[in-house]
Design a protein around this motif. Structure first.
Motif, PDB file in Angstrom:
ATOM      1  N   ALA A  12       0.627  -1.495  -0.058  1.00 19.97           N
ATOM      2  CA  ALA A  12      -0.154   0.040  -0.111  1.00 19.97           C
ATOM      3  C   ALA A  12       0.887   1.142   0.099  1.00 19.97           C
ATOM      4  N   HIS A  13       2.454   0.879   0.506  1.00 21.96           N
ATOM      5  CA  HIS A  13       2.755   2.675   0.267  1.00 21.96           C
ATOM      6  C   HIS A  13       3.819   2.558  -0.306  1.00 21.96           C
ATOM      7  N   VAL A  14       4.270   1.469  -0.904  1.00 19.76           N
ATOM      8  CA  VAL A  14       5.880   1.503  -1.450  1.00 19.76           C
ATOM      9  C   VAL A  14       5.645   0.706  -2.741  1.00 19.76           C
ATOM     10  N   ARG A  15       6.376   1.086  -3.538  1.00 25.92           N
ATOM     11  CA  ARG A  15       6.179   0.260  -4.862  1.00 25.92           C
ATOM     12  C   ARG A  15       7.273  -0.639  -4.762  1.00 25.92           C
ATOM     13  N   ARG A  16       8.167  -1.305  -4.222  1.00 28.79           N
ATOM     14  CA  ARG A  16       8.954  -2.469  -4.149  1.00 28.79           C
ATOM     15  C   ARG A  16       8.986  -2.451  -2.703  1.00 28.79           C
ATOM     16  N   GLN A  17       9.795  -3.628  -2.389  1.00 31.68           N
ATOM     17  CA  GLN A  17      10.165  -4.200  -1.430  1.00 31.68           C
ATOM     18  C   GLN A  17      11.806  -4.356  -1.326  1.00 31.68           C
ATOM     19  N   TYR A  18      12.423  -3.585  -1.521  1.00 23.60           N
ATOM     20  CA  TYR A  18      14.320  -2.987  -2.148  1.00 23.60           C
ATOM     21  C   TYR A  18      15.130  -3.626  -0.430  1.00 23.60           C
ATOM     22  N   VAL A  19      13.937  -3.648   0.420  1.00 22.94           N
ATOM     23  CA  VAL A  19      15.380  -3.624   2.117  1.00 22.94           C
ATOM     24  C   VAL A  19      15.394  -5.925   1.663  1.00 22.94           C
ATOM     25  N   LEU A 108       6.418   0.302   7.326  1.00 26.15           N
ATOM     26  CA  LEU A 108       7.205   0.404   8.727  1.00 26.15           C
ATOM     27  C   LEU A 108       8.235   2.288   7.019  1.00 26.15           C
ATOM     28  N   GLY A 109       8.169   1.544   5.875  1.00 29.11           N
ATOM     29  CA  GLY A 109       8.829   1.746   5.231  1.00 29.11           C
ATOM     30  C   GLY A 109      10.226   1.532   5.574  1.00 29.11           C
ATOM     31  N   HIS A 110      10.797   2.037   4.406  1.00 27.55           N
ATOM     32  CA  HIS A 110      12.385   1.227   4.392  1.00 27.55           C
ATOM     33  C   HIS A 110      13.154   0.807   5.159  1.00 27.55           C
ATOM     34  N   LEU A 111      14.268   2.278   5.082  1.00 28.09           N
ATOM     35  CA  LEU A 111      14.940   2.667   6.787  1.00 28.09           C
ATOM     36  C   LEU A 111      14.528   2.050   7.978  1.00 28.09           C
ATOM     37  N   ARG A 112      13.190   2.589   8.004  1.00 27.15           N
ATOM     38  CA  ARG A 112      12.808   1.900   9.550  1.00 27.15           C
ATOM     39  C   ARG A 112      12.603   0.505   9.801  1.00 27.15           C
ATOM     40  N   PHE A 113      12.450  -0.495   8.774  1.00 32.04           N
ATOM     41  CA  PHE A 113      11.880  -1.743   7.952  1.00 32.04           C
ATOM     42  C   PHE A 113      13.934  -2.273   8.232  1.00 32.04           C
ATOM     43  N   VAL A 155       0.737  -8.862  14.151  1.00 29.99           N
ATOM     44  CA  VAL A 155       0.203  -8.047  14.586  1.00 29.99           C
ATOM     45  C   VAL A 155      -0.493  -6.748  13.858  1.00 29.99           C
ATOM     46  N   LEU A 156       0.120  -7.138  12.300  1.00 29.74           N
ATOM     47  CA  LEU A 156      -0.226  -6.138  11.464  1.00 29.74           C
ATOM     48  C   LEU A 156      -1.424  -6.682  10.604  1.00 29.74           C
ATOM     49  N   HIS A 157      -1.487  -8.175  10.049  1.00 24.83           N
ATOM     50  CA  HIS A 157      -1.973  -8.636   9.663  1.00 24.83           C
ATOM     51  C   HIS A 157      -2.708  -9.913   9.531  1.00 24.83           C
ATOM     52  N   PRO A 158      -3.315 -10.419  10.701  1.00 25.12           N
ATOM     53  CA  PRO A 158      -3.799 -11.499  11.394  1.00 25.12           C
ATOM     54  C   PRO A 158      -4.805 -12.429  10.008  1.00 25.12           C
ATOM     55  N   ARG A 159      -5.791 -11.953   9.711  1.00 26.17           N
ATOM     56  CA  ARG A 159      -6.981 -11.954   8.398  1.00 26.17           C
ATOM     57  C   ARG A 159      -6.644 -12.160   7.053  1.00 26.17           C
ATOM     58  N   ALA A 212       6.745  -8.175  17.298  1.00 24.69           N
ATOM     59  CA  ALA A 212       4.864  -7.557  17.193  1.00 24.69           C
ATOM     60  C   ALA A 212       5.127  -6.622  18.791  1.00 24.69           C
ATOM     61  N   VAL A 213       6.254  -6.101  19.532  1.00 23.37           N
ATOM     62  CA  VAL A 213       6.249  -4.850  20.007  1.00 23.37           C
ATOM     63  C   VAL A 213       6.468  -3.716  19.265  1.00 23.37           C
ATOM     64  N   LEU A 214       7.248  -3.425  18.821  1.00 26.03           N
ATOM     65  CA  LEU A 214       8.429  -2.904  18.012  1.00 26.03           C
ATOM     66  C   LEU A 214       7.559  -2.351  17.071  1.00 26.03           C
ATOM     67  N   VAL A 215       6.910  -2.955  16.004  1.00 24.15           N
ATOM     68  CA  VAL A 215       6.096  -2.968  15.174  1.00 24.15           C
ATOM     69  C   VAL A 215       4.721  -2.096  15.081  1.00 24.15           C
ATOM     70  N   ILE A 216       4.240  -1.640  17.004  1.00 21.41           N
ATOM     71  CA  ILE A 216       3.143  -1.221  17.448  1.00 21.41           C
ATOM     72  C   ILE A 216       3.976   0.232  16.787  1.00 21.41           C
ATOM     73  N   VAL A 217       5.310   0.555  17.381  1.00 24.19           N
ATOM     74  CA  VAL A 217       5.579   2.084  17.466  1.00 24.19           C
ATOM     75  C   VAL A 217       6.878   2.216  16.060  1.00 24.19           C
ATOM     76  N   MET A 218       7.111   1.660  15.992  1.00 28.57           N
ATOM     77  CA  MET A 218       7.581   1.873  14.912  1.00 28.57           C
ATOM     78  C   MET A 218       6.563   1.987  13.082  1.00 28.57           C
ATOM     79  N   ARG A 219       5.831   1.480  13.118  1.00 26.08           N
ATOM     80  CA  ARG A 219       4.995   1.766  11.969  1.00 26.08           C
ATOM     81  C   ARG A 219       4.258   2.969  11.599  1.00 26.08           C
ATOM     82  N   ARG A 220       4.145   3.618   9.947  1.00 27.68           N
ATOM     83  CA  ARG A 220       3.719   4.590   9.565  1.00 27.68           C
ATOM     84  C   ARG A 220       2.556   4.851  10.401  1.00 27.68           C
TER      85      ARG A 220
END
Length: 230
Positions: A12-19, A108-113, A155-159, A212-220
């Motif tokens: 949804a936010h990046v064109r390619r998963q370069y990292v 997260l975005g490239h750098l934060r990931f 945490v992001l996509h359980p469904r 699971a914890v980090l993604v909560i605070v680091m996500r866009r």
């Protein structure tokens, strides 16, 4: 138990998963160039001691032989995550990273990931080392970092539906919550049940918890958790 093949989850936010691609290529390159592609036992052993996480060395209980002390002792908390014992070990970790890493990178975005991945590697490795700080057995493998990706994805996509091979042969389309929760429960069972001592089960558990914890605070900003609004 479940071998992931593909998830139905567009970016949804990046064109390619370069990292994600870069991490996979780097892991493969290290295994081929540094570790001799698994064809040389001396190369595997030397690289595991030089770049792997040896708790007794990390906590200054032991010293490596001078010819093996290639990187600073503290750096091994990250470098260990780019080594693998064989092609199966490498392939399993990279498959999970390929299937689930792109959407975590998207959130997260490239750098934060990249920072997220390295933190998961470091903290899961530290958890393993703290359990037996005088151990001289080197820890290697991206499993702790990939476990962080798994924890974040849960945490992001359980469904979201994921195609898997159940028991290595039966193709099924299941919610990610079932697949990844089963993986985490298996790690816990093996950790408490003193499974194969060659596998760092607690590093996997710690990595999943950290992710699971980090993604909560680091996500866009605005990225929902638990597929809210899906």
């Amino acid at each position: 138990m479940f071998i992931p093949l593909h998830d139905h989850n567009p970016l949804a936010h990046v064109r390619r998963q370069y990292v994600t691609w870069g991490l996979i290529l780097l892991n493969v390159a290290v295994f081929v160039v540094v570790q001799g592609g698994g064809l040389s036992a001396p190369a595997l052993q030397a690289s595991s001691l030089s770049f792997g996480l040896v708790p007794a060395v990390f906590f200054d209980y032991r010293d490596l032989a001078p010819e093996l002390a290639i990187v600073p002792e503290g750096a091994s908390i990250v470098t260990y995550a780019f080594l693998h014992g064989d092609w199966l070990h490498l392939g399993g970790n990279m498959l999970f990273l390929w299937v689930f890493g792109d959407n975590v990178e998207d959130a997260l975005g490239h750098l934060r990931f990249l920072v997220f991945y390295l933190l998961c590697a470091a903290l899961s490795g530290l958890a393993h080392a703290l359990l037996d700080p005088q151990s001289i057995a080197p820890l290697i493998g991206a499993s702790g970092a990939v476990a962080g990706v798994i924890g974040a994805y849960l945490v992001l996509h359980p469904r979201v539906n994921v195609w898997v091979l159940a028991f290595g042969r039966l193709p099924l389309r299941l919610p990610a919550a079932w697949v990844l929760a089963a993986w985490i429960v298996f790690q816990l069972v093996m950790a408490f049940g003193a499974g194969d001592e060659q596998v760092a089960w607690w590093a996997h558990v710690a990595g999943a918890a950290v992710g699971a914890v980090l993604v909560i605070v680091m996500r866009r900003r605005g990225v929902p958790l638990f597929d809210r609004g899906l």
